[in-house]
Scaffold this motif. Structure first.
Motif, PDB file in Angstrom:
ATOM      1  N   ILE A  73      -4.014   1.530  -4.589  1.00 13.23           N
ATOM      2  CA  ILE A  73      -4.559   0.799  -5.841  1.00 13.23           C
ATOM      3  C   ILE A  73      -4.149  -0.203  -6.422  1.00 13.23           C
ATOM      4  CG2 ILE A  73      -5.611   3.026  -6.278  1.00 13.23           C
ATOM      5  CD1 ILE A  73      -3.497   3.392  -8.573  1.00 13.23           C
ATOM      6  N   ASP A  75      -4.343  -3.253  -4.790  1.00 20.42           N
ATOM      7  CA  ASP A  75      -5.252  -4.237  -4.585  1.00 20.42           C
ATOM      8  C   ASP A  75      -6.769  -3.532  -4.388  1.00 20.42           C
ATOM      9  OD1 ASP A  75      -3.864  -6.628  -4.870  1.00 20.42           O
ATOM     10  OD2 ASP A  75      -2.853  -6.197  -3.007  1.00 20.42           O
ATOM     11  N   GLU A  76      -7.846  -4.498  -4.225  1.00 16.38           N
ATOM     12  CA  GLU A  76      -9.068  -3.976  -3.974  1.00 16.38           C
ATOM     13  C   GLU A  76      -9.171  -3.209  -2.589  1.00 16.38           C
ATOM     14  OE1 GLU A  76     -11.708  -4.164  -5.847  1.00 16.38           O
ATOM     15  OE2 GLU A  76     -10.469  -5.071  -7.457  1.00 16.38           O
ATOM     16  N   ARG A  77     -10.104  -2.132  -2.562  1.00 20.29           N
ATOM     17  CA  ARG A  77     -10.295  -1.757  -1.274  1.00 20.29           C
ATOM     18  C   ARG A  77     -10.577  -2.814  -0.114  1.00 20.29           C
ATOM     19  NH1 ARG A  77     -11.768   3.418   0.314  1.00 20.29           N
ATOM     20  NH2 ARG A  77     -13.131   3.614   2.435  1.00 20.29           N
ATOM     21  N   GLU A 103       0.169  -6.938   1.704  1.00 14.44           N
ATOM     22  CA  GLU A 103      -1.131  -6.563   2.315  1.00 14.44           C
ATOM     23  C   GLU A 103      -1.111  -5.052   3.077  1.00 14.44           C
ATOM     24  OE1 GLU A 103      -2.576  -9.921   4.235  1.00 14.44           O
ATOM     25  OE2 GLU A 103      -4.240 -10.168   2.813  1.00 14.44           O
ATOM     26  N   THR A 106      -0.648  -2.052   0.766  1.00 12.86           N
ATOM     27  CA  THR A 106      -1.848  -1.576   0.371  1.00 12.86           C
ATOM     28  C   THR A 106      -2.698  -1.009   1.561  1.00 12.86           C
ATOM     29  OG1 THR A 106      -1.956  -3.711  -1.158  1.00 12.86           O
ATOM     30  CG2 THR A 106      -4.110  -2.573  -0.553  1.00 12.86           C
ATOM     31  N   GLN A 110      -4.016   3.033   1.486  1.00 11.55           N
ATOM     32  CA  GLN A 110      -5.573   3.283   1.808  1.00 11.55           C
ATOM     33  C   GLN A 110      -5.818   4.227   2.885  1.00 11.55           C
ATOM     34  OE1 GLN A 110      -7.893  -0.257   1.148  1.00 11.55           O
ATOM     35  NE2 GLN A 110      -6.936  -0.551  -0.835  1.00 11.55           N
TER      36      GLN A 110
END
Length: 294
Positions: A73, A75-77, A103, A106, A110
């Motif tokens: 969470i 950064d954006e999905r 990156e 992240t 995810q």
């Protein structure tokens, strides 16, 4: 055809988890290979790679580690292709012992959550059933012959629920364990053999349960990895508060994966002293060395 109950344990090192849990998922033999294929496809879709190629496997304590949620969470999905690219970068940097980029952190967070969701989706799609037996992590094994040679109550109750399930299906069931410490596994096999040969209840349950446990390496067996994830979620996200299960949960696990556990756990009927009662796949045993039942 038969069912296979893939079993693992969680919290037995008494370090971080609130309970000791032994349990797993029962899969019909005819659905095992399609389930494995779906899990393999989900792994590629989430990470863009097979984890075993990087010396890793699907484990609840890894996929749902607190850091994974934080990374996911921060950064954006990400779009799927970008997530897979950066997740592979994360894994490669691990092999090279280099720090990942933001990156990559992240993406890997995810991807881990995506994989956990895919595992539960696959377990539902292939009509698996969840069984687990929970004890407090503060339990200390007494120094007695019985504690060494006889199956603990929580293990007996786990087999009981599996037996009721198989009886309702009129099908035989196998026990498939994650191979751990060989000496501990040998002791456990001895306890299982004593239960199935020396007790009347155990002998009766061989009607449906094949009393010859098998042991496999979890890093080579995706069904055991799925079982590991499920019981890790039981440890952190499932509570029977009416029976005294009051240890804290991790809300991020309880809120998202708790409903999956409720849906997947076995529900059926059991018999005791001539009476029929509701039986559930997940059971809590406050004292696995004590007298009586829960």
């Amino acid at each position: 055809m038969s069912w296979l109950l893939f079993l693992d344990e969680s919290g037995h090192d008494h370090k971080n988890c609130p309970y000791e849990v032994r349990g797993g998922v029962a899969i019909h033999a005819s659905k095992l290979w399609p389930l494995v294929q779906q899990l393999q496809a989900a792994e590629l879709a989430a990470f863009g790679a097979n984890l075993r190629e990087y010396g890793k496997e699907i484990k609840g304590s890894k996929l749902l580690d607190k850091d994974r949620f934080k990374w996911a969470i921060q950064d954006e999905r990400m779009p799927d292709e970008a997530r897979r690219k950066h997740a592979r970068g994360f894994l490669t940097r691990g092999l090279e012992k280099k720090p990942p980029t933001r990156e990559e952190f992240t993406a890997f967070g995810q991807a881990s959550l995506e994989m956990a969701r895919s595992v539960f989706g696959a377990l539902r799609s292939f009509d698996t059933r969840l069984f687990a037996s929970i004890v407090p992590r503060t339990i200390i094994k007494p120094r007695a012959f019985e504690a060494e040679e006889y199956l603990r109550k929580d293990h007996v109750f786990l087999l009981e629920r599996y037996f009721y399930f198989l009886e309702s299906k009129h099908a035989h069931g196998l026990l498939v364990f994650d191979a751990a410490d060989k000496r501990a596994d040998q002791m456990f096999v001895r306890q299982i053999e004593r239960y199935f040969t020396k007790t009347q209840t155990g002998r009766n349950r061989t009607t449906w349960i094949v009393p010859v446990p098998m042991f496999v390496a979890s890093d080579m067996t995706m069904a055991v990895q799925a079982a590991d994830l499920a019981i890790y979620c039981v440890n952190w996200g499932f509570r029977l508060t009416a029976f005294g299960m009051n240890e804290p949960t991790r809300l991020e696990i309880a809120n998202e994966f708790g409903p999956w556990l409720n849906e997947l756990q076995y529900r059926g009927k059991g018999q005791r002293d001539g009476r029929t009662y509701d039986s559930y796949g997940i059971t809590y045993v406050p004292n696995p060395y004590g007298e009586g039942r829960t």
